[in-house]
Scaffold this motif. Structure first.
Motif, mmCIF file in Angstrom:
data_model
loop_
_atom_site.group_PDB
_atom_site.id
_atom_site.type_symbol
_atom_site.label_atom_id
_atom_site.label_comp_id
_atom_site.label_asym_id
_atom_site.label_seq_id
_atom_site.Cartn_x
_atom_site.Cartn_y
_atom_site.Cartn_z
ATOM 1 N N GLY A 42 0.777 -1.223 0.000
ATOM 2 C CA GLY A 42 0.000 0.000 0.000
ATOM 3 C C GLY A 42 0.808 1.271 0.000
ATOM 4 N N ARG A 43 2.019 1.234 -0.519
ATOM 5 C CA ARG A 43 2.825 2.447 -0.567
ATOM 6 C C ARG A 43 3.403 2.611 -1.969
ATOM 7 N NH1 ARG A 43 8.201 1.544 -0.709
ATOM 8 N NH2 ARG A 43 9.119 -0.363 0.091
ATOM 9 N N PRO A 44 3.870 3.812 -2.301
ATOM 10 C CA PRO A 44 4.454 4.022 -3.633
ATOM 11 C C PRO A 44 5.754 3.247 -3.816
ATOM 12 C CG PRO A 44 3.881 6.109 -2.574
ATOM 13 C CD PRO A 44 3.784 5.053 -1.525
ATOM 14 N N VAL A 160 3.556 17.420 2.004
ATOM 15 C CA VAL A 160 2.947 16.136 1.629
ATOM 16 C C VAL A 160 1.522 16.353 1.136
ATOM 17 C CG1 VAL A 160 2.150 13.902 2.503
ATOM 18 C CG2 VAL A 160 4.405 14.761 3.151
ATOM 19 N N ARG A 161 0.758 17.198 1.818
ATOM 20 C CA ARG A 161 -0.621 17.476 1.387
ATOM 21 C C ARG A 161 -0.636 18.121 0.007
ATOM 22 N NH1 ARG A 161 -1.315 19.059 6.810
ATOM 23 N NH2 ARG A 161 -1.081 21.266 6.234
ATOM 24 N N THR A 162 0.294 19.026 -0.223
ATOM 25 C CA THR A 162 0.367 19.679 -1.532
ATOM 26 C C THR A 162 0.631 18.668 -2.640
ATOM 27 O OG1 THR A 162 1.168 21.747 -0.554
ATOM 28 C CG2 THR A 162 1.606 21.412 -2.896
ATOM 29 N N TRP A 183 13.679 11.851 4.084
ATOM 30 C CA TRP A 183 12.369 12.480 3.912
ATOM 31 C C TRP A 183 11.384 11.519 3.248
ATOM 32 C CZ3 TRP A 183 8.740 13.798 0.313
ATOM 33 C CH2 TRP A 183 7.781 14.735 0.712
ATOM 34 N N VAL A 184 11.801 10.892 2.168
ATOM 35 C CA VAL A 184 10.911 9.964 1.471
ATOM 36 C C VAL A 184 10.544 8.792 2.376
ATOM 37 C CG1 VAL A 184 10.747 8.297 -0.416
ATOM 38 C CG2 VAL A 184 11.663 10.583 -0.850
ATOM 39 N N ALA A 189 4.542 6.258 3.375
ATOM 40 C CA ALA A 189 3.222 5.675 3.613
ATOM 41 C C ALA A 189 2.107 6.698 3.420
ATOM 42 C CB ALA A 189 3.159 5.083 5.018
ATOM 43 N N ALA A 190 2.408 7.980 3.644
ATOM 44 C CA ALA A 190 1.384 9.029 3.512
ATOM 45 C C ALA A 190 1.272 9.567 2.095
ATOM 46 C CB ALA A 190 1.689 10.178 4.475
ATOM 47 N N LEU A 191 2.299 9.369 1.286
ATOM 48 C CA LEU A 191 2.287 9.883 -0.076
ATOM 49 C C LEU A 191 1.340 9.079 -0.955
ATOM 50 C CD1 LEU A 191 6.093 10.589 -0.533
ATOM 51 C CD2 LEU A 191 4.273 12.311 -0.591
ATOM 52 N N GLN A 192 0.569 9.755 -1.772
ATOM 53 C CA GLN A 192 -0.420 9.092 -2.626
ATOM 54 C C GLN A 192 0.009 9.073 -4.092
ATOM 55 O OE1 GLN A 192 -4.135 11.102 -1.759
ATOM 56 N NE2 GLN A 192 -3.989 10.624 0.427
#
Length: 261
Positions: A42-44, A160-162, A183-184, A189-192
Motif C-alpha cells: 500500500g505504498r508508492p 505532503v498534502r500539496t 524524507w521519502v 506511507a502518507a504519499l499518494q
C-alpha cells in the motif's frame, strides 16, 4: 490482478542492497509502478541511488542506511559502486547515472502513460524552471506541481498534502543525500503518488544553476574529477578523502567475505 515483477538481484555494498539492473530494466519497473494504483504494502514505489560517497555515508549513519535499505530499487550511480559490486561477487550490468537525458526518458514515459509529475527540491524557482523547460520540450507532459526544497520540519506535513492534492503519479525528489532518502522514507506511507524517485542535484543541473558534465566526461566515468575541478572548496574532502576511504571499506568487506567462505 497484475503480478509484481520479479525483484532485480542485489549485491551488498557496505550494507546497501544495490540492484543489479540496467537503466532499461529500471524504466520497465517504473512503467509497472505507473500502471498500478499502489505497490505491494500500500505504498508508492521508491527509487534511489548510491555512489561511493553515499555508500560510505550509509555505513557510518544507521538512519540513512535504513532509509536507503527500504527502497524498492537502489541503483549503482557511481563507477566506484560498479567496481565494488564486481569485487564483492555481484557485478552490476552497468552504471546508471540519471542526468538530463535520462530524466527526459523518464518524463517521456510519464507523458505516454498520462502520468503527471511533481518536482520537489532546489532553491526557490529551480523546480519552476525545470518544469518550464521540460514542458517546452514535450507539450504532452503534465507537471502537477512544484515545490522548493527549503522547508523546515514543521512544514513537511503541508508539503505532503500539496503533493497529494496535486494528483501526481511520479514524485521527483531533489533534496540531496541523505536528506532526500530520510524524507521519502519518513513520508512514503502518507504519499499518494505511484512512485517517488530521489535524484539528488539533478534539478539544479536541468535548470542550469550548476554546470552539467559534458558527454566525454560521463563516457570516461570521471564526473567526480570534473566536479572536483569545478567546485574544489566544496568537494575536495568528499573525493580526495572519501574515495580512498570507500576503497578501504570495500576491501575490508571483501576480506570478511573471504574469511567466511
Amino acid at each position: 490482478m497484475i503480478a509484481d515483477p520479479p525483484a532485480a538481484p542485489r549485491v551488498d555494498v557496505l550494507g546497501v542492497p544495490v540492484a543489479r539492473l540496467t537503466f532499461e530494466q529500471l524504466l520497465l519497473d517504473l512503467d509497472d509502478a505507473l500502471l498500478r494504483s499502489s505497490k505491494a504494502g500500500g505504498r508508492p514505489a521508491y527509487y534511489t541511488y548510491v555512489n561511493a560517497y553515499c555508500a560510505t555515508l550509509a555505513e557510518r549513519e544507521a538512519p540513512y542506511r535504513a532509509a536507503v535499505g527500504r527502497a524498492d530499487v537502489v541503483y549503482a550511480d557511481g563507477i566506484g559502486v560498479v567496481w565494488a559490486a564486481r569485487l564483492l561477487g555481484g557485478p552490476c550490468p552497468e552504471r546508471i547515472n540519471v542526468g538530463p537525458i535520462e530524466l527526459g526518458r523518464i518524463v517521456d514515459l510519464c507523458a505516454e502513460r498520462g502520468a503527471s509529475v511533481f518536482l520537489l527540491g532546489g532553491a526557490p524557482g529551480i523546480a519552476d524552471e525545470v518544469a518550464r523547460r521540460l514542458v517546452a520540450q514535450r507539450p504532452g507532459l503534465r507537471i502537477a506541481g512544484v515545490h522548493h526544497g527549503y522547508f523546515g520540519p514543521e512544514e513537511e506535513a503541508a508539503v505532503v498534502r500539496t503533493i497529494n492534492d496535486s494528483g501526481a503519479a511520479l514524485l521527483i525528489v531533489g533534496l540531496g543525500p541523505p536528506k532526500q532518502e530520510l524524507w521519502v522514507d519518513r513520508h512514503l506511507a502518507a504519499l499518494q503518488v505511484h512512485a517517488a524517485w530521489c535524484m539528488g542535484g539533478l534539478l539544479d543541473q536541468v535548470a542550469g544553476a550548476v554546470t552539467y558534465p559534458p558527454e566525454w566526461v560521463r563516457r570516461h566515468h570521471v564526473q567526480w574529477l570534473y566536479r572536483l575541478v569545478v567546485e574544489p572548496r566544496r568537494l575536495w574532502r568528499r573525493y580526495l578523502l572519501g574515495i580512498p576511504e570507500f576503497i578501504g571499506r570495500v576491501a575490508l568487506q571483501r576480506l570478511s567475505l573471504e574469511r567466511q567462505a
